[in-house]
Motif scaffolding. Structure first.
Motif, PDB file in Angstrom:
ATOM      1  N   ILE A 150      -3.053   7.088   2.871  1.00  0.00           N
ATOM      2  CA  ILE A 150      -2.972   5.693   2.429  1.00  0.00           C
ATOM      3  C   ILE A 150      -2.778   4.765   3.625  1.00  0.00           C
ATOM      4  N   ASP A 151      -1.861   5.114   4.525  1.00  0.00           N
ATOM      5  CA  ASP A 151      -1.616   4.285   5.707  1.00  0.00           C
ATOM      6  C   ASP A 151      -2.868   4.165   6.573  1.00  0.00           C
ATOM      7  N   ARG A 152      -3.539   5.285   6.788  1.00  0.00           N
ATOM      8  CA  ARG A 152      -4.740   5.287   7.623  1.00  0.00           C
ATOM      9  C   ARG A 152      -5.855   4.467   6.976  1.00  0.00           C
ATOM     10  N   GLY A 153      -6.048   4.656   5.667  1.00  0.00           N
ATOM     11  CA  GLY A 153      -7.066   3.892   4.955  1.00  0.00           C
ATOM     12  C   GLY A 153      -6.783   2.403   4.968  1.00  0.00           C
ATOM     13  N   GLY A 154      -5.527   2.044   4.797  1.00  0.00           N
ATOM     14  CA  GLY A 154      -5.149   0.630   4.843  1.00  0.00           C
ATOM     15  C   GLY A 154      -5.387   0.016   6.210  1.00  0.00           C
ATOM     16  N   ILE A 156       0.845  -1.203   0.000  1.00  0.00           N
ATOM     17  CA  ILE A 156       0.000   0.000   0.000  1.00  0.00           C
ATOM     18  C   ILE A 156       0.878   1.249   0.000  1.00  0.00           C
ATOM     19  N   GLY A 157       1.956   1.239   0.774  1.00  0.00           N
ATOM     20  CA  GLY A 157       2.870   2.377   0.830  1.00  0.00           C
ATOM     21  C   GLY A 157       3.543   2.641  -0.508  1.00  0.00           C
ATOM     22  N   ALA A 158       3.934   1.584  -1.203  1.00  0.00           N
ATOM     23  CA  ALA A 158       4.563   1.745  -2.520  1.00  0.00           C
ATOM     24  C   ALA A 158       3.577   2.349  -3.522  1.00  0.00           C
TER      25      ALA A 158
END
Length: 89
Positions: free
Chosen positions: A68-72, A12-14
């Motif tokens: 993105i991190d929070r959504g993941g 997800i981070g990438a």
């Protein structure tokens, strides 16, 4: 369960990095009118232009990464019932 999230979080981070790069490129085109943002080693670019581009890029990357991190993490929690990140004491 948290160990399962690590590889997913990295993927997800990438993807977030690619998204942030695209967003920055479009914003730079609008703001500066250039096709390409200046890098620190471009000889004919002013200090101010290089530093403004770097600050804008950093802000966009930070915002996209956090989103993105929070959504993941929220998605993982919905699927597994466990929060994959840190907990406040």
């Amino acid at each position: 369960m948290k160990l399962l999230y690590r590889p997913l979080g990295m993927l997800i981070g990438a993807l977030g990095g690619f998204l942030a790069t695209a967003i920055f490129g479009q914003i730079w085109k609008l703001v500066a009118g250039d096709k390409e943002a200046p890098s620190a080693t471009m000889r004919n670019r002013a200090w101010s232009e290089v530093l403004i581009a770097a600050a804008l890029q950093g802000a966009i990357f930070g915002l996209v990464k956090a989103a993105i991190d929070r959504g993941g993490a929220k998605g993982f929690q919905k699927l597994t019932g466990e929060w994959p990140g840190d907990e406040e004491d």
